[in-house]
Motif scaffolding. Structure first.
Motif, short mmCIF file in Angstrom:
data_model
loop_
_atom_site.label_atom_id
_atom_site.label_comp_id
_atom_site.label_asym_id
_atom_site.label_seq_id
_atom_site.Cartn_x
_atom_site.Cartn_y
_atom_site.Cartn_z
N GLN A 52 0.85 -1.18 0.00
CA GLN A 52 0.00 0.00 0.00
C GLN A 52 0.89 1.23 0.00
OE1 GLN A 52 -3.19 -0.24 2.78
NE2 GLN A 52 -4.03 1.74 2.21
N THR A 53 0.49 2.23 -0.79
CA THR A 53 1.21 3.50 -0.86
C THR A 53 0.29 4.60 -0.36
OG1 THR A 53 2.50 2.72 -2.75
CG2 THR A 53 2.41 5.10 -2.40
N ILE A 54 0.84 5.45 0.50
CA ILE A 54 0.06 6.55 1.07
C ILE A 54 0.86 7.84 0.93
CG2 ILE A 54 -1.22 5.14 2.73
CD1 ILE A 54 0.82 6.02 4.89
N SER A 55 0.16 8.94 1.05
CA SER A 55 0.81 10.25 1.11
C SER A 55 0.62 10.79 2.52
CB SER A 55 0.18 11.22 0.11
OG SER A 55 0.43 10.79 -1.20
N VAL A 56 1.68 11.33 3.07
CA VAL A 56 1.60 11.94 4.40
C VAL A 56 2.17 13.35 4.31
CG1 VAL A 56 1.69 9.80 5.72
CG2 VAL A 56 3.80 10.94 5.16
N TYR A 57 1.54 14.25 5.04
CA TYR A 57 2.01 15.63 5.11
C TYR A 57 2.74 15.81 6.44
CZ TYR A 57 2.14 20.67 5.50
OH TYR A 57 2.58 21.96 5.65
N ILE A 147 4.40 0.71 1.92
CA ILE A 147 4.57 -0.40 2.85
C ILE A 147 4.40 -1.69 2.05
CG2 ILE A 147 3.73 -1.56 4.92
CD1 ILE A 147 2.88 2.04 4.52
N ASN A 148 5.44 -2.53 2.06
CA ASN A 148 5.44 -3.81 1.36
C ASN A 148 5.50 -4.94 2.37
OD1 ASN A 148 5.62 -3.14 -1.53
ND2 ASN A 148 7.53 -2.16 -0.92
N LYS A 149 4.79 -6.03 2.07
CA LYS A 149 4.81 -7.19 2.96
C LYS A 149 5.25 -8.43 2.18
CE LYS A 149 1.79 -10.23 5.58
NZ LYS A 149 0.41 -10.59 5.85
N THR A 150 6.14 -9.19 2.80
CA THR A 150 6.44 -10.53 2.33
C THR A 150 5.92 -11.45 3.43
OG1 THR A 150 8.64 -10.54 3.32
CG2 THR A 150 8.48 -9.76 1.05
N LEU A 151 6.33 -12.70 3.42
CA LEU A 151 5.80 -13.65 4.38
C LEU A 151 6.02 -13.20 5.84
CD1 LEU A 151 4.35 -16.33 4.67
CD2 LEU A 151 6.56 -17.47 4.66
N THR A 152 7.23 -12.78 6.17
CA THR A 152 7.52 -12.39 7.56
C THR A 152 8.12 -10.99 7.67
OG1 THR A 152 9.73 -13.37 7.41
CG2 THR A 152 7.94 -14.77 8.25
N GLU A 153 8.16 -10.23 6.58
CA GLU A 153 8.81 -8.92 6.61
C GLU A 153 7.86 -7.82 6.17
OE1 GLU A 153 12.60 -8.17 5.89
OE2 GLU A 153 13.30 -10.05 6.67
#
Length: 160
Positions: A52-57, A147-153
């Protein structure tokens, strides 16, 4: 009457305006940190290879940081430097209620910085990459965080 307005009312309006801007800045820094934490937790609970990609200010005079240590949950924190509305933008404020009345704490003995640390979901190796800490600089900055997810990371990457 004009003297009363010039001496009493106008300086108080200026102080009130700057205080309101400061409270808004603290709120924006806190919201940026919470958004990263909540999105990271959401991705962690999603399926493998979730992303997921987000924008934060990040407002001026503040930073948002990502901390990761193997074997412990990751942490996202924010820092916001406080300013004295009576002394101008260049003078630090010795104490302020904007941090104390919330869960946020004063980060230094001089009482010039509000901070708060949020702990992320446990059970994953969390790593921080990219341009952390995110710095709002002098004008505030909009930043993209993935934020990227693999099996345990879980990898949290900030891109300017």
């Amino acid at each position: 009457m004009l003297l009363y307005i010039t001496v009493i009312i106008l300086p108080n309006v200026d102080v009130s305006t700057k205080s309101a801007k400061e409270i808004a800045g603290i709120s924006q820094a806190r919201t940026a940190a919470e958004k990263i934490v909540n999105t990271t937790n959401e991705v962690a609970l999603s399926g493998e290879r979730a992303r997921q990609t987000i924008s934060v200010y990040v407002p001026m005079n503040s930073t948002v940081n990502c901390e990761s240590e193997i074997g412990s949950p990751g942490k996202i924190s924010f820092n916001y430097k406080l300013f004295d509305p009576n002394l101008g933008e260049d003078r630090l404020l010795p104490s302020v209620d904007g941090c104390i009345n919330d869960e946020d704490k004063l980060a230094d003995p001089d009482g010039n910085t509000c901070f708060k640390t949020f702990t992320m979901i446990s059970g994953y190796n969390i790593s921080c990459a990219g341009t952390f800490p995110l710095d709002g600089g002098e004008d505030g900055k909009l930043t993209t965080v993935t934020i990227n997810k693999t099996l345990t990371e879980l990898t949290i990457t900030a891109n300017p």
